[in-house]
Motif scaffolding. Structure first.
Motif, PDB file in Angstrom:
ATOM      1  N   LEU A  87      13.362  -5.923  -9.523  1.00 49.72           N
ATOM      2  CA  LEU A  87      13.490  -5.185 -10.780  1.00 49.72           C
ATOM      3  C   LEU A  87      12.244  -4.357 -11.101  1.00 49.72           C
ATOM      4  O   LEU A  87      11.129  -4.863 -11.030  1.00 49.72           O
ATOM      5  N   ASP A  88      12.451  -3.100 -11.446  1.00 47.94           N
ATOM      6  CA  ASP A  88      11.384  -2.287 -12.041  1.00 47.94           C
ATOM      7  C   ASP A  88      11.850  -1.889 -13.429  1.00 47.94           C
ATOM      8  O   ASP A  88      12.748  -1.055 -13.581  1.00 47.94           O
ATOM      9  N   CYS A  93       0.855  -1.188   0.000  1.00 46.85           N
ATOM     10  CA  CYS A  93       0.000   0.000   0.000  1.00 46.85           C
ATOM     11  C   CYS A  93       0.894   1.241   0.000  1.00 46.85           C
ATOM     12  O   CYS A  93       1.870   1.319   0.738  1.00 46.85           O
ATOM     13  N   LEU A  94       0.532   2.213  -0.838  1.00 45.42           N
ATOM     14  CA  LEU A  94       1.347   3.424  -0.952  1.00 45.42           C
ATOM     15  C   LEU A  94       0.887   4.530  -0.003  1.00 45.42           C
ATOM     16  O   LEU A  94      -0.307   4.833   0.074  1.00 45.42           O
ATOM     17  N   ASP A 122       5.860  -3.853  -9.647  1.00 50.16           N
ATOM     18  CA  ASP A 122       5.050  -3.033 -10.553  1.00 50.16           C
ATOM     19  C   ASP A 122       4.307  -1.959  -9.756  1.00 50.16           C
ATOM     20  O   ASP A 122       3.529  -2.279  -8.857  1.00 50.16           O
ATOM     21  N   LEU A 123       4.545  -0.701 -10.119  1.00 46.23           N
ATOM     22  CA  LEU A 123       3.878   0.413  -9.431  1.00 46.23           C
ATOM     23  C   LEU A 123       2.523   0.670 -10.085  1.00 46.23           C
ATOM     24  O   LEU A 123       2.322   1.630 -10.827  1.00 46.23           O
ATOM     25  N   ILE A 162       6.089  -7.972  -6.656  1.00 47.50           N
ATOM     26  CA  ILE A 162       5.436  -7.017  -5.757  1.00 47.50           C
ATOM     27  C   ILE A 162       4.531  -6.127  -6.600  1.00 47.50           C
ATOM     28  O   ILE A 162       4.916  -5.720  -7.698  1.00 47.50           O
ATOM     29  N   ILE A 163       3.345  -5.821  -6.077  1.00 47.56           N
ATOM     30  CA  ILE A 163       2.534  -4.774  -6.693  1.00 47.56           C
ATOM     31  C   ILE A 163       2.252  -3.712  -5.640  1.00 47.56           C
ATOM     32  O   ILE A 163       2.029  -4.031  -4.475  1.00 47.56           O
ATOM     33  N   VAL A 164       2.301  -2.463  -6.071  1.00 45.89           N
ATOM     34  CA  VAL A 164       2.018  -1.363  -5.143  1.00 45.89           C
ATOM     35  C   VAL A 164       0.664  -0.765  -5.521  1.00 45.89           C
ATOM     36  O   VAL A 164       0.439  -0.361  -6.664  1.00 45.89           O
ATOM     37  N   MET A 165      -0.244  -0.749  -4.526  1.00 48.58           N
ATOM     38  CA  MET A 165      -1.616  -0.293  -4.741  1.00 48.58           C
ATOM     39  C   MET A 165      -1.838   1.016  -3.985  1.00 48.58           C
ATOM     40  O   MET A 165      -1.146   1.307  -3.010  1.00 48.58           O
ATOM     41  N   SER A 166      -2.868   1.758  -4.394  1.00 48.21           N
ATOM     42  CA  SER A 166      -3.119   3.053  -3.759  1.00 48.21           C
ATOM     43  C   SER A 166      -3.854   2.912  -2.425  1.00 48.21           C
ATOM     44  O   SER A 166      -3.809   3.822  -1.604  1.00 48.21           O
ATOM     45  N   ASP A 167      -4.536   1.789  -2.218  1.00 44.91           N
ATOM     46  CA  ASP A 167      -5.236   1.607  -0.949  1.00 44.91           C
ATOM     47  C   ASP A 167      -5.554   0.125  -0.766  1.00 44.91           C
ATOM     48  O   ASP A 167      -5.639  -0.622  -1.742  1.00 44.91           O
ATOM     49  N   ILE A 168      -5.732  -0.256   0.490  1.00 45.19           N
ATOM     50  CA  ILE A 168      -6.076  -1.644   0.819  1.00 45.19           C
ATOM     51  C   ILE A 168      -7.501  -1.634   1.350  1.00 45.19           C
ATOM     52  O   ILE A 168      -7.727  -1.728   2.560  1.00 45.19           O
TER      53      ILE A 168
END
Lengths: 443, 315
Positions: free
Chosen positions: A227-228, A92-93, A262-263, A288-294
């Motif tokens: 890696l990104d 979560c970001l 992955d952003l 890994i995935i980065v999400m805006s909210d959980i």
């Protein structure tokens, strides 16, 4: 990447001392090549041989731990070949430009949004902290706050190396992931990571660009790399994650032998679309995935999807044996018995729930087989079911004596009745779960 | 080690299936690669989503299901038209739920007549789906084929117990058939062989490998479809080269994760529509990622989400 038995044999002491448990060094070498022995068993192997062998036997995609969450180590493209190993980490970001209330709400969601399923606790894994302000002090303050607010592993994100260093120091020893080292600053960022026990994201505009400098980070003493490759949308993400896995598994390219990040939060502002991108990333190889909210409603399908994709296809998901209460049953409520195959349970439980009829559901351990399979394997049969029903203690909870069996095993009803004796009355239920609501309502 | 992009080349490719007739005809399948791998080879046709309409709806349907159609829910033709004009449906699947002997038990003549009226009212390809009752479907779908001869409907599901009658009617009256099998690669192939032995060519067959919703067996469908796709492409097995369809709308919207209110299960959250839409859309994208060519879906938002993914991945 594996060496052959003969290649390994050349690196061993060749004394045939048998202390490893194998009769000869050659036999031990063969066992090592086949993955059936560990090199540690040999007390006399040289350090040089150890280094060569561990290099050669290292997994094609390195396992990387961020906090307590491990990613990577995948060995295949398709889950039927071999189980996918380490489920995609969901992060979560938060940023240092959000106000306190927003940060608190997001961290609270990260900490508390969990679902229970097949005895597992499904939840998100990481907190990504972005230095959006560009200010190192603000970033450091947010990292410190986060450390006190969550136990989840951290991803520290800044373009500013000084800010990254301040954050990394604050999170020293927590196994944080630093985002990101680029071709230009990778020496500095690697040094910061090494100093503070962190791992590093290698970031570039393409798979090729990233592949050109990961070896520098390794040379600087940091082996834990993510890696990104610069994906900015669904198509480039799908391409990059596919190509990185191919490079690692097929070309044995060590420079790309790492999990990916992955952003997704930067690829769209639409929460629904973000969820769709996340689905694709989980199925197709993201580490890994980065999400805006959980949030609950998006995470429920996402966590279940991740569970489904990463489930061992050879071993069915099972439920614990026991009595399950659906719709708050009482003494008059019907009793249904079925098997502990998780799918059977989910489908039957969903239909009972939909019927709104309070019901006792008896789940019997038959090693996760469906009703018909368990019956034909001799596990869901009268002389096994009767003792289970007695032992379950269901009799103490009800004031009637009826037990409903699945329609597919109608043939066992007579024998089951005999085994249970006159204390019980065996009733034949429906073949399909979808007919249960009508059946229950008509009881 | 220098990076060079790796591509996968296969000896086989998936067959195609065309449904509808004249200007309205749409073709699916024909891919020479695994799903969306545009960097490996040709995927000549985008996956298609057919939006389903029911001739009778279950009164238990949650509001999130009913809401988008509540003005037309008792009129399958108006519902289909709304799906097309408002929600952009590229194909319609008529679910003949009312023919179920355990329900309204409407007869074959009624179904055939409704299909005719539907064909006259819409300008996109039509799929006609039975109630799932093996004996009744054989009777109903055979009649639907006969009365609507030459319209190149896609009709199903044909299963081991009733395929002879349904596939024969498709052959006789110019339609395509859905060959359904119980989540097993070999059974899927066996069904294709049985149906093509009746004389229906492979390009008139699409496989339904039995579709599990997210959380209810989606992973079984997923792996069976990946294995079917690999058999068709890598092993060039011509009896596996029929495209794949998934009837997923009805599976998704009965999941407890979709149906339960927040009071009943607080951990699921209050927004039932969001949960439902994403439950269906997630199942849809999973099916496409494992090899599907045609999805039968219900909710317009879920359809749109999946279509956006298709468009971006195929761009």
């Amino acid at each position: 990447m594996g060496l052959t038995g003969i290649q390994i044999f050349k690196l061993l002491p060749k004394t045939n001392c048998k202390e490893c448990g194998s009769p000869t060094c050659l036999a031990f070498a063969m066992a090592l090549a086949g993955g059936k022995a560990e090199l540690d068993k040999c007390p006399y192997v040289s350090d040089e041989a150890k280094a060569t062998l561990s290099e050669a036997s290292a997994p094609p995609i390195r396992g990387v731990k961020i906090g307590e969450k491990k990613i990577g180590e995948e060995l295949v493209f398709y889950r039927h070949e071999k189980t996918f190993i380490n489920p995609t980490a969901i992060a979560c970001l938060v940023t240092d430009e959000m106000d306190d209330a927003e940060v608190d709400a997001k961290i609270n969601n990260l900490n508390t949004v969990t679902f229970e399923r097949v005895g597992l606790e499904l939840s998100a894994d990481l907190l990504a902290i972005r230095n959006a302000s560009g200010d190192a002090g603000k970033f450091e303050a947010l990292v410190k706050k986060a450390l006190g607010a969550t136990e989840k592993g951290l991803i520290l994100m800044s373009d500013n190396v000084d800010a990254l260093e301040a954050g990394a120091k604050a999170a020293n020893g927590k196994g944080a992931l630093l985002y990101a080292a680029t071709a230009d600053n990778c020496d500095k960022v690697a040094a910061i990571a090494k100093e503070n026990g962190a791992s590093v994201v290698a970031k570039g505009g393409s798979v090729e660009e990233v592949s050109n400098f990961t070896s520098k980070i390794v040379a600087a003493g940091v082996k834990d790399i993510v890696l990104d490759c610069g994906a900015t949308d669904l198509k480039s993400m799908f391409y990059n994650d596919n190509q990185v896995r191919r490079a690692a598994l097929k070309a044995k390219n060590r420079d790309l032998g790492f999990p990916t990040i992955d952003l997704i939060c930067d690829m769209t502002d639409d929460p629904y679309k973000e969820a769709m991108l996340a689905n694709v990333a989980i199925a197709k190889y993201a580490g890994i995935i980065v999400m805006s909210d959980i949030d609950k409603e998006r995470m429920l399908p996402l966590f279940v999807q991740r569970l489904n994709i990463y489930t061992d296809p050879q071993r069915p998901m099972v439920m614990d044996e026991g009595i399950y209460e659906i719709n708050k049953p009482g003494p008059d409520s019907p009793v249904i018995i079925t098997t502990n195959f998780a799918l059977t349970y989910f489908i039957v439980a969903a239909e009972i729930e939909a019927s709104r009829v309070p019901t006792w559901l008896l789940i019997m351990d038959v090693e996760g087989m469906s009703v018909l399979t368990a019956w034909s394997a001799g596990k869901f049969v009268a002389d096994a079911m009767a003792p289970f029903v007695v032992k379950s203690g269901i009799k103490d909870k009800i004031s009637h004596n009826k037990i409903i069996i699945p329609g597919y095993v109608a043939q066992i009803s007579g024998e089951f009745q005999e085994e249970l004796g006159s204390e019980w009355e065996v009733v034949i239920g429906t073949r399909e779960a979808s007919d249960l609501p009508a059946f229950l309502k008509a009881l | 080690m220098a990076f060079s992009a790796l591509t996968e080349k296969y000896s086989g490719k998936m067959g195609t299936l065309t449904i509808g007739s004249g200007d309205q005809a749409v073709t699916v399948g024909g891919q020479a690669t695994m799903p969306f791998a545009t960097f490996d080879g040709e995927l000549p046709n985008k996956p298609l989503i057919a939006m389903e309409v029911y001739d009778v709806v279950d009164p238990e349907w949650p509001a999130a299901v009913v809401d988008p159609f509540k003005d037309v829910i008792n009129d399958p033709i108006a519902w289909a038209k709304k799906n097309i004009s408002e929600y952009g449906a590229k194909a319609i699947c008529l679910q003949l739920a009312s023919t179920d002997p355990n329900g309204e038990n409407k007869d074959a003549a009624y179904a055939a007549d409704l299909v005719g009226k539907m064909l006259a009212a819409i300008d996109v390809p039509l799929l006609v789906w039975g109630s799932g009752n093996v004996e009744k479907d054989a009777e109903v779908l055979a009649k639907v084929c006969e009365v609507n001869e030459g319209k190149n409907l896609l009709v199903g599901p044909a299963v081991e117990e009733n395929y002879k009658k349904i596939a024969a009617a498709c052959l006789g009256y110019g339609h395509a058939v859905v060959s359904q099998s119980p989540i097993d690669v070999n059974m899927a192939k066996q069904m294709n062989i049985l149906i093509s032995n009746l004389g229906l060519p492979m390009e008139k067959i699409i496989m339904e490998p039995s579709t599990g919703a997210l959380g209810y067996g989606v992973e079984y469908s997923y792996s069976v479809m990946e294995r079917i796709s690999l058999a068709a492409l890598a092993q060039n097995d011509d009896k596996m080269q029929a495209p794949i369809i998934n009837d997923l709308g009805k599976e998704c919207w009965k999941a407890r994760e979709v149906k339960l209110t927040e009071e009943e299960e607080p951990s699921f959250g209050p927004d039932m529509e969001k949960r439902g839409v994403l439950w269906e859309a997630t199942t849809g994208i999973d099916m496409l990622l494992s090899g599907s060519n045609l999805l039968i879906m219900r909710n317009p938002k879920a359809v749109k989400l999946v279509e956006e993914c298709i468009d971006e991945l195929m761009a």
